[in-house]
Scaffold this motif. Structure first.
Motif, PDB file in Angstrom:
ATOM      1  N   UNK A  17       0.861  -1.187   0.000  1.00  0.00           N
ATOM      2  CA  UNK A  17       0.000   0.000   0.000  1.00  0.00           C
ATOM      3  C   UNK A  17       0.898   1.239   0.000  1.00  0.00           C
ATOM      4  N   UNK A  18       0.884   1.970  -1.094  1.00  0.00           N
ATOM      5  CA  UNK A  18       1.723   3.157  -1.195  1.00  0.00           C
ATOM      6  C   UNK A  18       1.270   4.255  -0.238  1.00  0.00           C
ATOM      7  N   UNK A  19      -0.032   4.336  -0.012  1.00  0.00           N
ATOM      8  CA  UNK A  19      -0.549   5.324   0.934  1.00  0.00           C
ATOM      9  C   UNK A  19       0.011   5.064   2.331  1.00  0.00           C
ATOM     10  N   UNK A  20       0.029   3.803   2.723  1.00  0.00           N
ATOM     11  CA  UNK A  20       0.531   3.454   4.052  1.00  0.00           C
ATOM     12  C   UNK A  20       2.039   3.679   4.139  1.00  0.00           C
ATOM     13  N   UNK A  21       2.761   3.359   3.066  1.00  0.00           N
ATOM     14  CA  UNK A  21       4.213   3.525   3.068  1.00  0.00           C
ATOM     15  C   UNK A  21       4.632   4.989   3.116  1.00  0.00           C
ATOM     16  N   UNK A  22       3.984   5.823   2.295  1.00  0.00           N
ATOM     17  CA  UNK A  22       4.425   7.214   2.179  1.00  0.00           C
ATOM     18  C   UNK A  22       3.709   8.169   3.126  1.00  0.00           C
ATOM     19  N   UNK A  23       2.434   7.927   3.390  1.00  0.00           N
ATOM     20  CA  UNK A  23       1.666   8.848   4.218  1.00  0.00           C
ATOM     21  C   UNK A  23       1.440   8.343   5.639  1.00  0.00           C
TER      22      UNK A  23
END
Length: 99
Positions: A17-23
């Protein structure tokens, strides 16, 4: 036994999950891949607990496929209902994650 090995290897190729990784917080789709894995393993309760909208989404896609193969009555109304049910479950689950 071969089926179990296939499932273990499939988990190695899940998208992060890119949202979880970056945000630092989950996106509305977090849990969908793991829910599908639970379904493939036959653990239907765990699939629902992981991502409650999984069954509404599967019903929607199944109905859309059936409607393509055979013309069904009231297909627009049923499609809209299943889309709204899926959306409500996705958003409801997402909101409950933050509470």
């Amino acid at each position: 036994m071969q089926r179990f090995n296939l499932m273990v290897h499939a988990e190695d190729y899940m998208l992060p999950c890119l949202s979880k990784q970056f945000l630092g917080f989950d996106c509305p789709g977090c849990g969908l891949q793991r829910s599908v894995m639970f379904l493939l393993q036959g653990d239907f309760v765990a699939a629902f607990k992981m991502y409650p909208a999984i069954y509404a989404i599967l019903l929607l896609f199944g109905f859309l496929l059936a409607d393509r193969l055979v013309s069904l009555r009231h297909s627009n109304k049923i499609t809209i209902f299943l889309m709204l049910a899926s959306l409500a479950l996705i958003l409801g689950n997402y909101i409950l994650k933050f509470i």
